[in-house]
Design a protein around this motif. Structure first.
Motif, PDB file in Angstrom:
ATOM      1  N   LEU A 187       7.036  -1.496  -6.809  1.00 11.91           N
ATOM      2  CA  LEU A 187       6.779  -2.742  -6.084  1.00 11.91           C
ATOM      3  C   LEU A 187       7.922  -3.758  -6.180  1.00 11.91           C
ATOM      4  CD1 LEU A 187       3.067  -3.371  -7.196  1.00 11.91           C
ATOM      5  CD2 LEU A 187       3.858  -2.496  -4.976  1.00 11.91           C
ATOM      6  N   ALA A 188       8.921  -3.485  -7.011  1.00 12.80           N
ATOM      7  CA  ALA A 188       9.955  -4.474  -7.329  1.00 12.80           C
ATOM      8  C   ALA A 188      10.721  -4.991  -6.109  1.00 12.80           C
ATOM      9  CB  ALA A 188      10.928  -3.900  -8.355  1.00 12.80           C
ATOM     10  N   HIS A 189      10.802  -4.220  -5.050  1.00 13.64           N
ATOM     11  CA  HIS A 189      11.559  -4.631  -3.869  1.00 13.64           C
ATOM     12  C   HIS A 189      10.782  -5.581  -2.945  1.00 13.64           C
ATOM     13  CE1 HIS A 189       9.083  -1.363  -2.359  1.00 13.64           C
ATOM     14  NE2 HIS A 189       9.308  -1.795  -1.130  1.00 13.64           N
ATOM     15  N   ILE A 190       9.522  -5.823  -3.228  1.00 20.29           N
ATOM     16  CA  ILE A 190       8.685  -6.633  -2.344  1.00 20.29           C
ATOM     17  C   ILE A 190       8.777  -8.094  -2.765  1.00 20.29           C
ATOM     18  CG2 ILE A 190       6.339  -7.039  -1.505  1.00 20.29           C
ATOM     19  CD1 ILE A 190       5.824  -4.030  -1.970  1.00 20.29           C
ATOM     20  N   PRO A 191       9.246  -8.948  -1.862  1.00 23.89           N
ATOM     21  CA  PRO A 191       9.403 -10.360  -2.210  1.00 23.89           C
ATOM     22  C   PRO A 191       8.065 -11.030  -2.529  1.00 23.89           C
ATOM     23  CG  PRO A 191      10.420  -9.868  -0.068  1.00 23.89           C
ATOM     24  CD  PRO A 191       9.672  -8.656  -0.496  1.00 23.89           C
ATOM     25  N   PHE A 192       8.129 -12.022  -3.378  1.00 23.34           N
ATOM     26  CA  PHE A 192       7.007 -12.887  -3.753  1.00 23.34           C
ATOM     27  C   PHE A 192       6.008 -12.234  -4.707  1.00 23.34           C
ATOM     28  CE2 PHE A 192       8.598 -14.506   0.290  1.00 23.34           C
ATOM     29  CZ  PHE A 192       9.001 -15.775  -0.126  1.00 23.34           C
ATOM     30  N   LEU A 193       6.335 -11.064  -5.231  1.00 23.13           N
ATOM     31  CA  LEU A 193       5.517 -10.478  -6.294  1.00 23.13           C
ATOM     32  C   LEU A 193       6.165 -10.826  -7.628  1.00 23.13           C
ATOM     33  CD1 LEU A 193       4.649  -6.901  -4.969  1.00 23.13           C
ATOM     34  CD2 LEU A 193       3.207  -8.950  -4.966  1.00 23.13           C
ATOM     35  N   ARG A 194       5.332 -11.018  -8.650  1.00 17.67           N
ATOM     36  CA  ARG A 194       5.815 -11.272 -10.009  1.00 17.67           C
ATOM     37  C   ARG A 194       5.139 -10.283 -10.951  1.00 17.67           C
ATOM     38  NH1 ARG A 194       3.856 -15.967 -12.005  1.00 17.67           N
ATOM     39  NH2 ARG A 194       2.590 -16.431 -10.184  1.00 17.67           N
ATOM     40  N   PHE A 195       5.845  -9.964 -12.006  1.00 15.16           N
ATOM     41  CA  PHE A 195       5.352  -8.997 -12.975  1.00 15.16           C
ATOM     42  C   PHE A 195       5.484  -9.606 -14.363  1.00 15.16           C
ATOM     43  CE2 PHE A 195       7.621  -7.055  -9.421  1.00 15.16           C
ATOM     44  CZ  PHE A 195       6.588  -6.398  -8.788  1.00 15.16           C
ATOM     45  N   ASN A 196       4.407 -10.099 -14.907  1.00 12.58           N
ATOM     46  CA  ASN A 196       4.420 -10.743 -16.210  1.00 12.58           C
ATOM     47  C   ASN A 196       4.085  -9.715 -17.282  1.00 12.58           C
ATOM     48  OD1 ASN A 196       4.889 -13.027 -14.730  1.00 12.58           O
ATOM     49  ND2 ASN A 196       2.962 -14.008 -15.201  1.00 12.58           N
TER      50      ASN A 196
ATOM     51  N   ILE B 261       0.841  -1.205   0.000  1.00 14.28           N
ATOM     52  CA  ILE B 261       0.000   0.000   0.000  1.00 14.28           C
ATOM     53  C   ILE B 261       0.872   1.249   0.000  1.00 14.28           C
ATOM     54  CG2 ILE B 261      -1.703   1.342   1.317  1.00 14.28           C
ATOM     55  CD1 ILE B 261      -2.849  -1.142  -0.132  1.00 14.28           C
ATOM     56  N   GLU B 262       1.913   1.252   0.815  1.00 10.75           N
ATOM     57  CA  GLU B 262       2.828   2.403   0.863  1.00 10.75           C
ATOM     58  C   GLU B 262       3.485   2.627  -0.498  1.00 10.75           C
ATOM     59  OE1 GLU B 262       4.986   5.643   1.705  1.00 10.75           O
ATOM     60  OE2 GLU B 262       3.369   4.832   2.936  1.00 10.75           O
ATOM     61  N   ALA B 263       3.930   1.557  -1.143  1.00  7.92           N
ATOM     62  CA  ALA B 263       4.569   1.682  -2.456  1.00  7.92           C
ATOM     63  C   ALA B 263       3.579   2.211  -3.492  1.00  7.92           C
ATOM     64  CB  ALA B 263       5.132   0.331  -2.898  1.00  7.92           C
ATOM     65  N   LEU B 264       2.353   1.739  -3.450  1.00  8.84           N
ATOM     66  CA  LEU B 264       1.341   2.218  -4.402  1.00  8.84           C
ATOM     67  C   LEU B 264       1.038   3.691  -4.174  1.00  8.84           C
ATOM     68  CD1 LEU B 264      -1.162  -0.786  -4.459  1.00  8.84           C
ATOM     69  CD2 LEU B 264       0.509  -0.154  -6.219  1.00  8.84           C
ATOM     70  N   ARG B 265       0.823   4.057  -2.922  1.00  2.00           N
ATOM     71  CA  ARG B 265       0.500   5.459  -2.597  1.00  2.00           C
ATOM     72  C   ARG B 265       1.650   6.387  -2.979  1.00  2.00           C
ATOM     73  NH1 ARG B 265      -4.825   6.064  -2.178  1.00  2.00           N
ATOM     74  NH2 ARG B 265      -5.748   5.106  -0.359  1.00  2.00           N
TER      75      ARG B 265
END
Length: 186
Positions: free
Chosen positions: A173-182, A77-81
């Motif tokens: 968001l790239a620094h947040i573990p377990f996220l993927r960007f296809n 949420i912080e990264a999005l805001r």
């Protein structure tokens, strides 16, 4: 460039993970995936039961879940805001371990915006209902990013379970573990 926002569940070496029981109905909430404001706010906080699927010393829930309900941790949420996203309604939530009572802070997230951006002639897709809307399955998604109206985070009209993000949001968001960007094609 746009990306499909995906996530993985943290798992132990024995493939143990937190099972998130997010199939909770709330009065005034028709769906978390339609891109529309709710008629009534969910409870404050939303309590989401989670349970470990086996023995694991230090289980961690995923950074987000987007199954029945969209949930994101405070770091997301912080990264999005901070990256300028303002088309989300957020609701305080906790994921509560049903065995230990341990709570993890989260937010229920209603992403406002459902855009028809799939280029159906160039994409590979199937929809058992025939028409490409709401629950289409894309094996290759090509979008027309001129139809995004400058939004950096939104749901895909043709497949409401698909969250699309811009390059700017991917970077945030790239620094947040377990996220993927296809990546999706243009």
């Amino acid at each position: 460039m746009y990306y499909r926002l995906m996530y993985d569940y943290p798992m132990s070496e024995d493939n143990v993970y937190y099972d998130v029981n997010d199939g909770i109905d709330f009065d005034g909430v028709r769906s978390w995936a339609l891109g529309q404001r709710f008629d009534k706010s969910p409870p404050n906080p939303i309590v989401v039961p989670i349970s470990v699927t086996g023995p694991w010393d230090d289980p961690q829930p995923p950074p987000m879940v987007d199954e029945y309900m969209c949930l994101m941790n405070p770091q997301m949420i912080e990264a999005l805001r901070s990256s300028g996203v303002d088309n989300i309604d957020i609701y305080p939530a906790v994921m509560r371990d049903t065995d230990t009572g341990k709570e993890f802070p989260y937010f229920g997230v209603n992403i406002l915006g459902l855009f028809k951006v799939a280029d159906l002639n160039r994409s590979e897709w199937v929809n058992l209902d025939g028409e490409a809307k709401l629950d289409t399955i894309f094996t290759d998604l090509v979008i027309d990013d001129s139809q995004t109206y400058g939004f950096h985070l939104f749901r895909l009209y043709e497949s409401t379970g698909t969250i699309l993000i811009s390059e700017r949001i991917k970077t945030a968001l790239a620094h947040i573990p377990f996220l993927r960007f296809n990546p999706v094609s243009r």
